[in-house]
Enzyme design. Structure first.
Site, mmCIF file in Angstrom:
data_model
loop_
_atom_site.group_PDB
_atom_site.id
_atom_site.type_symbol
_atom_site.label_atom_id
_atom_site.label_comp_id
_atom_site.label_asym_id
_atom_site.label_seq_id
_atom_site.Cartn_x
_atom_site.Cartn_y
_atom_site.Cartn_z
ATOM 1 N N GLY A 1 44.122 45.168 43.407
ATOM 2 C CA GLY A 1 43.690 45.946 42.247
ATOM 3 C C GLY A 1 44.240 47.469 42.307
ATOM 4 O O GLY A 1 45.210 47.710 42.433
ATOM 5 N N GLY B 1 38.636 44.976 38.567
ATOM 6 C CA GLY B 1 38.043 45.738 37.546
ATOM 7 C C GLY B 1 39.028 46.205 36.456
ATOM 8 O O GLY B 1 40.067 46.549 37.129
ATOM 9 N N ASP C 1 41.979 32.816 45.742
ATOM 10 C CA ASP C 1 42.388 34.118 45.247
ATOM 11 C C ASP C 1 42.839 34.839 46.391
ATOM 12 O O ASP C 1 44.056 35.641 46.160
ATOM 13 C CB ASP C 1 41.236 34.744 44.447
ATOM 14 C CG ASP C 1 41.377 36.031 44.025
ATOM 15 O OD1 ASP C 1 42.041 36.345 42.974
ATOM 16 O OD2 ASP C 1 41.099 37.128 44.693
ATOM 17 N N LYS D 1 46.993 36.440 47.134
ATOM 18 C CA LYS D 1 47.346 37.811 47.627
ATOM 19 C C LYS D 1 48.032 37.919 49.078
ATOM 20 O O LYS D 1 48.738 38.644 49.110
ATOM 21 C CB LYS D 1 45.922 38.515 47.555
ATOM 22 C CG LYS D 1 45.719 38.632 46.119
ATOM 23 C CD LYS D 1 44.103 39.415 46.072
ATOM 24 C CE LYS D 1 43.249 39.469 44.947
ATOM 25 N NZ LYS D 1 42.027 40.090 44.718
ATOM 26 N N GLU E 1 33.219 35.221 38.318
ATOM 27 C CA GLU E 1 33.161 34.762 36.815
ATOM 28 C C GLU E 1 32.163 33.546 36.717
ATOM 29 O O GLU E 1 31.692 33.285 37.532
ATOM 30 C CB GLU E 1 34.727 34.096 37.020
ATOM 31 C CG GLU E 1 35.818 35.009 37.258
ATOM 32 C CD GLU E 1 36.177 36.166 35.950
ATOM 33 O OE1 GLU E 1 35.756 35.799 34.794
ATOM 34 O OE2 GLU E 1 36.644 37.163 36.166
ATOM 35 N N GLY F 1 28.327 40.597 36.830
ATOM 36 C CA GLY F 1 29.609 40.929 36.387
ATOM 37 C C GLY F 1 30.757 40.901 37.562
ATOM 38 O O GLY F 1 31.815 41.130 37.331
ATOM 39 N N VAL G 1 41.839 43.686 31.652
ATOM 40 C CA VAL G 1 42.805 44.634 32.276
ATOM 41 C C VAL G 1 43.835 45.029 31.139
ATOM 42 O O VAL G 1 44.079 46.237 31.111
ATOM 43 C CB VAL G 1 43.728 43.864 33.264
ATOM 44 C CG1 VAL G 1 44.638 44.746 33.871
ATOM 45 C CG2 VAL G 1 42.535 43.486 34.588
ATOM 46 N N GLU H 1 52.190 45.834 41.430
ATOM 47 C CA GLU H 1 51.297 46.423 42.329
ATOM 48 C C GLU H 1 49.940 45.920 42.144
ATOM 49 O O GLU H 1 49.147 45.678 43.185
ATOM 50 C CB GLU H 1 51.401 47.934 42.192
ATOM 51 C CG GLU H 1 50.259 49.081 42.796
ATOM 52 C CD GLU H 1 50.968 48.695 44.347
ATOM 53 O OE1 GLU H 1 49.993 48.143 45.209
ATOM 54 O OE2 GLU H 1 51.842 49.312 44.665
ATOM 55 N N LYS I 1 48.931 37.297 40.340
ATOM 56 C CA LYS I 1 48.979 36.871 41.797
ATOM 57 C C LYS I 1 49.148 35.440 41.894
ATOM 58 O O LYS I 1 49.879 35.057 42.842
ATOM 59 C CB LYS I 1 47.755 37.533 42.631
ATOM 60 C CG LYS I 1 46.563 36.864 42.086
ATOM 61 C CD LYS I 1 45.374 37.751 42.609
ATOM 62 C CE LYS I 1 43.847 37.504 41.688
ATOM 63 N NZ LYS I 1 43.885 38.034 40.755
#
Length: 432
Positions: free
Chosen positions: A134, A303, A201, A205, A190, A187, A14, A129, A105
């Protein structure tokens, strides 16, 4: 033209996207925000590491403290991930009056209260944001577009890895492990996918979204989180026969008085609901407001480019905040809500898959246990496909509390005719 000097912590996927896209869209940003966004310094772990997006060696450092100590840097972008030293960097930036942009997050879910209390005390904005979905601009929508609404509910598919796995299991009949390996090869997962597949995860969020919508910071130990590891291709087929698809769903609801629900778990949702059509790595969040009604946000939740788009939007807002200091600092607490309902008190409908001996009276025994706990059965199917030495019995169960259904499962599992622990998946019917 105003010059905004940025300290970037992290040059991973990122971080590299932010650096690349700031350069690529430099003129566009200057025209739109009336300021030039310049990365003055980048903190990395390894100076010698080859990078797809090269940056001048003169702006690289291995000391994240250099970003804090440089008086010309006005905005800190934290994209290191993890708890430490990300927490120290963010709190240090706030203490020095530097605006913070982060996509972390897990850190916000665990330490959001501390961070935003510091931000309010020092009057420093924190933008985040990229921490929820994402490239999907859900944070700004809740904080700004829906500011006049009571948020009645949010239902979100907010983990692309899990959505990809469940999509492949649904469309191609793959088992969980095979679908996970495919996601890793593509991809989309992970090498260590634990936080994705165990639900946390999405849980982090959901905590951010709920806290923002309801004005108090939700504690992680008050949130029920369940992953997708136990979902089978068989369950997906049986759900389809009943008119449902299975998604990892974040469910956030306002209850009566000051209570809210925050939970993440595999969920049966009707095939004709819009969220059922969200496939692959895409995210979607359905928001129901008392004024605006139903809205849907859809896009890529992870991504390099989608996430860097969210970070750059925060940088543009940071540039505006430098010109016109604001009275809100990313999170606004209020007293309309204040408690998170425990999972045992939450009412839901359920899918129950029981492997039983093929003998008379089995359904009567199961129904007797459910009836004794005042739990009704809405439908029963006994699919033709058989498991070794057993047959599947699939029940759709009327509304009951989590405590009631768990008590029923404990009793059902002890029946002599039951071959293995029953599998339970919650059902969401959505507001009319």
């Amino acid at each position: 033209m105003q010059q905004v000097q940025i300290g970037l912590a992290g040059m991973g996927n990122v971080g590299a996207g932010v650096y690349k896209n700031l350069a690529n869209n430099r003129v566009l940003l200057m025209e739109r925000i009336g300021a030039e966004l310049t990365v003055k310094k980048i903190a990395v772990r390894d100076l010698a590491k080859p990078r797809d997006v090269p940056a001048p060696a003169s702006i690289l450092t291995t000391r994240w403290e250099d970003l804090l100590e440089d008086p010309e840097i006005q905005v800190i972008v934290e994209l290191m991930g993890g708890m430490h030293p990300a927490r120290e960097l963010i709190l240090g930036a706030i203490e020095r009056g530097k605006i913070v942009v982060t996509g972390n997050k897990a850190l916000l879910a665990e330490h959001g209260r501390e961070i935003f209390e510091a931000a309010a005390a020092h009057k420093v904005p924190v933008f985040f944001e990229a921490a929820a979905a994402g490239g999907v601009p859900i944070i700004k929508a809740i904080r700004e577009a829906f500011i006049g609404n009571y948020i009645l509910s949010m239902h979100g598919i907010i983990n692309g890895t899990c959505n990809y796995i469940l999509t492949r299991m649904t469309e191609s009949g793959l088992g969980f492990e095979e679908a996970l390996r495919e996601a890793q090869a593509a991809g989309f997962a992970e090498a260590d996918p634990t936080l994705d597949i165990n639900g946390w995860d999405a849980g982090h969020k959901a905590i951010i979204l709920a806290s923002l919508a309801y004005g108090f910071w939700v504690e992680t130990d008050k949130v029920y989180v369940e992953g997708i590891e136990k979902i089978t291709a068989t369950d997906i087929r049986f759900a389809a026969q009943l008119g449902y698809t299975i998604k990892l769903l974040a469910i956030i609801k306002a209850g009566k008085r000051s209570e809210i629900e925050v939970r993440v778990h595999p969920t049966l949702i009707p095939k004709d609901h819009v969220l059922a059509s969200v496939k692959g790595v895409f995210n979607a969040i359905a928001v129901l407001g008392d004024i605006v009604g139903e809205t849907l946000f859809y896009g890529r939740g992870a991504g390099q480019d989608p996430t860097s788009s969210a970070v750059i939007s925060d940088l543009a807002e940071a540039a505006t905040a430098l010109q016109a200091p604001r009275s809100t600092f990313g999170f606004t607490p209020h007293g309309l809500y204040g408690t998170c309902k425990p999972i045992d008190q939450i009412v839901s409908q359920y899918y129950l898959h029981i492997s039983v001996r093929d003998e008379p009276g089995v359904l009567a025994q199961v129904a007797g246990i459910l009836g004794g706990l005042k739990i009704g059965i809405s439908s029963v199917i006994q699919p033709e496909e058989h498991e070794p030495e057993s047959v599947p019995l699939v029940l759709m169960v009327h509304t009951a509390t989590n405590a009631q259904i768990n008590s029923a499962i404990d009793k059902i599992a002890k029946l002599d005719c039951v071959k293995r622990p029953p599998r339970l998946i919650r059902v969401e019917t959505f507001a009319p």
